[in-house]
Design an enzyme around this catalytic site. Structure first.
Site, PDB file in Angstrom:
ATOM      1  CE  LYS A 176      -7.029  34.662  25.237  1.00  0.00           C
ATOM      2  NZ  LYS A 176      -6.960  34.422  26.641  1.00  0.00           N
ATOM      3  CE  LYS A 193     -10.847  39.805  27.015  1.00  0.00           C
ATOM      4  NZ  LYS A 193     -10.042  38.738  26.592  1.00  0.00           N
ATOM      5  CE  LYS A 214     -11.327  33.147  33.042  1.00  0.00           C
ATOM      6  NZ  LYS A 214     -10.963  34.542  32.782  1.00  0.00           N
TER       7      LYS A 214
HETATM    8  N1  AQP Z   1      -5.945  29.834  25.768  1.00  0.00           N
HETATM    9  C1  AQP Z   1      -5.022  30.075  26.684  1.00  0.00           C
HETATM   10  N2  AQP Z   1      -3.844  29.412  26.657  1.00  0.00           N
HETATM   11  C2  AQP Z   1      -2.896  29.645  27.597  1.00  0.00           C
HETATM   12  N3  AQP Z   1      -3.050  30.530  28.627  1.00  0.00           N
HETATM   13  C3  AQP Z   1      -4.216  31.211  28.696  1.00  0.00           C
HETATM   14  N4  AQP Z   1      -4.713  32.146  29.544  1.00  0.00           N
HETATM   15  C4  AQP Z   1      -5.948  32.509  29.160  1.00  0.00           C
HETATM   16  N5  AQP Z   1      -6.309  31.847  28.054  1.00  0.00           N
HETATM   17  C5  AQP Z   1      -5.261  31.022  27.731  1.00  0.00           C
HETATM   18  C6  AQP Z   1      -4.000  32.630  30.726  1.00  0.00           C
HETATM   19  O1  AQP Z   1      -4.868  32.488  31.851  1.00  0.00           O
HETATM   20  C7  AQP Z   1      -4.623  33.555  32.775  1.00  0.00           C
HETATM   21  C8  AQP Z   1      -5.919  34.155  33.218  1.00  0.00           C
HETATM   22  O2  AQP Z   1      -6.532  34.823  32.180  1.00  0.00           O
HETATM   23  P1  AQP Z   1      -7.567  35.997  32.430  1.00  0.00           P
HETATM   24  O3  AQP Z   1      -8.881  35.441  32.715  1.00  0.00           O
HETATM   25  O4  AQP Z   1      -7.069  36.952  33.440  1.00  0.00           O
HETATM   26  O5  AQP Z   1      -7.506  36.735  31.070  1.00  0.00           O
HETATM   27  P2  AQP Z   1      -7.658  36.195  29.644  1.00  0.00           P
HETATM   28  O6  AQP Z   1      -6.291  35.933  29.088  1.00  0.00           O
HETATM   29  O7  AQP Z   1      -8.472  37.195  28.940  1.00  0.00           O
HETATM   30  O8  AQP Z   1      -8.429  34.802  29.835  1.00  0.00           O
HETATM   31  P3  AQP Z   1      -9.633  34.202  29.026  1.00  0.00           P
HETATM   32  O9  AQP Z   1      -9.793  32.790  29.462  1.00  0.00           O
HETATM   33  O10 AQP Z   1      -9.464  34.476  27.583  1.00  0.00           O
HETATM   34  O11 AQP Z   1     -10.863  34.961  29.604  1.00  0.00           O
HETATM   35  P4  AQP Z   1     -11.836  36.021  28.932  1.00  0.00           P
HETATM   36  O12 AQP Z   1     -12.652  35.233  27.929  1.00  0.00           O
HETATM   37  O13 AQP Z   1     -12.632  36.547  30.053  1.00  0.00           O
HETATM   38  O14 AQP Z   1     -10.991  37.060  28.291  1.00  0.00           O
HETATM   39  C9  AQP Z   1      -3.698  34.547  32.081  1.00  0.00           C
HETATM   40  O15 AQP Z   1      -2.394  34.398  32.601  1.00  0.00           O
HETATM   41  C10 AQP Z   1      -3.747  34.131  30.640  1.00  0.00           C
HETATM   42  O16 AQP Z   1      -2.538  34.398  29.972  1.00  0.00           O
END
Ligand code: AQP
Length: 323
Positions: A194, A113, A197
């Protein structure tokens, strides 16, 4: 035996199919199996990467509607907003004082990040895992369903629980990670990263059928099916979750004998995803038409969560000598 389950999702944008397959789908299953579930929207965690106040409140509503439309039932689960349960930040501060800088620096999400948001690296991004440990341990869960990318943070949570118990007496369980099958859905435009969002365009749960097809069409594949392609691997990973066995086998066979047409794979996949989320789209629209009702649900959930969180925090403060 029934489990106590805790998990959350950042209010950093609408949810995508990675969030769904990696987390939300399991949340609904665990809830419907009758477990004691606590699910929250991590709006405080959304402050660790660049945000705009208006977007943050809209994102919070969107994520709440995503949870509810996907099947989280506030009568069965305690469903709440992280910032409305003040005990989360208080316990996080205590955990900050028990966690070494070295441990936080080793977290791969912090490195990823920081690279993604070079302009806005704040201290909250570094201490994200101690807030997450507080989010989890306040409810003394036995299990934490998260996607593959969050397992390192759950491991740190277990270390914090162990450290706390050794020093101040048995207080917290060491919760296990629920990964029914380790899963990481990759970005459609850059399958080495990956799906996220805040990253490149992701497949959102409420995307229209046309939007789903448009996004899939842009996904890189290979000119020759024999060629190793992370983009194709990712499409098959998604297909496996939305297609029946027969369809999945048929495309896998075509891939093996090099007769596959990726445009056909993408058309079929777009239809499968669009059909899978048809009801979801309707429900989400209805929910977003009544934001006051969403807010009521979150306030009631917050009140329920607070009762449990307060009891844990009083126990912690007493044990460490703060009262
Ligand atoms: N690409 C992914 N594949 C499988 N699982 C995923 N998760 C996120 N991306 C993937 C799982 O979704 C849950 C919620 O995630 P989060 O929003 O709390 O944190 P994150 O992992 O940082 O999610 P994002 O979508 O990548 O959001 P941003 O862009 O804001 O950082 C978690 O259980 C995560 O493992």
């Amino acid at each position: 035996m029934k489990e106590t389950i805790v998990s959350g999702i950042r209010a950093s944008g609408k949810l995508h199919i990675g969030n769904y397959l990696g987390a939300l789908k399991q949340f609904v299953e665990l809830q419907n199996e009758g477990n004691n579930c606590f699910f929250f929207i991590a709006d405080l965690h959304a402050l660790t990467t660049p945000f705009e106040p208006k977007e943050l409140s809209q994102n919070t509503l969107e994520v709440a509607a995503d949870y509810l439309a996907a099947g989280i039932d506030p009568k069965k689960s305690t469903f709440f907003l992280q910032s409305q349960v003040l005990e989360h930040t208080e316990l996080a501060w205590i955990f900050n004082s028990l966690t070494s800088l070295g441990e936080l620096n080793r977290m791969t999400q912090f490195k990823e990040k920081s690279d993604q948001h070079k302009e806005g690296i704040n201290a909250g991004l570094l201490t994200y895992p101690t807030l997450m440990a507080a989010d989890i341990l306040l409810y003394k869960p036995t299990g934490v369903p998260v996607g593959d990318d969050q397992t390192q943070h759950v491991e740190l949570t277990r270390n914090i629980a162990r450290k706390f118990n050794n020093r101040f007496g048995k207080t917290f369980p060491e919760p296990k990670t629920y990964l029914r099958k380790p899963l990481r859905i990759m970005s459609l435009s850059d399958p080495t990263k990956k799906m996220s969002k805040t990253g490149d365009e992701a497949l959102m749960l409420d995307d229209s059928p046309a939007e789903i097809l448009r996004k899939l069409k842009k996904a890189p594949t290979a000119t020759d099916a024999k060629q190793e392609s992370p983009g194709v691997g990712n499409l098959f990973l998604i297909l496996e979750h939305f297609a029946d066995k027969k369809t999945f086998k048929s495309f896998s066979r075509q891939q093996e004998d090099n007769s596959i047409k990726y445009s056909e794979l993408k058309n079929a996949l777009a239809k499968l995803i669009a059909d899978h989320f048809a009801n979801f789209r309707k429900k989400k629209q209805q929910l977003l038409a009544r934001p006051d009702q969403i807010q009521d649900i979150l306030v009631q959930g917050g009140t329920k969560a607070r009762k449990v969180a307060q009891a844990t925090l009083i126990e912690v403060k007493t044990k460490i000598g703060l009262i």
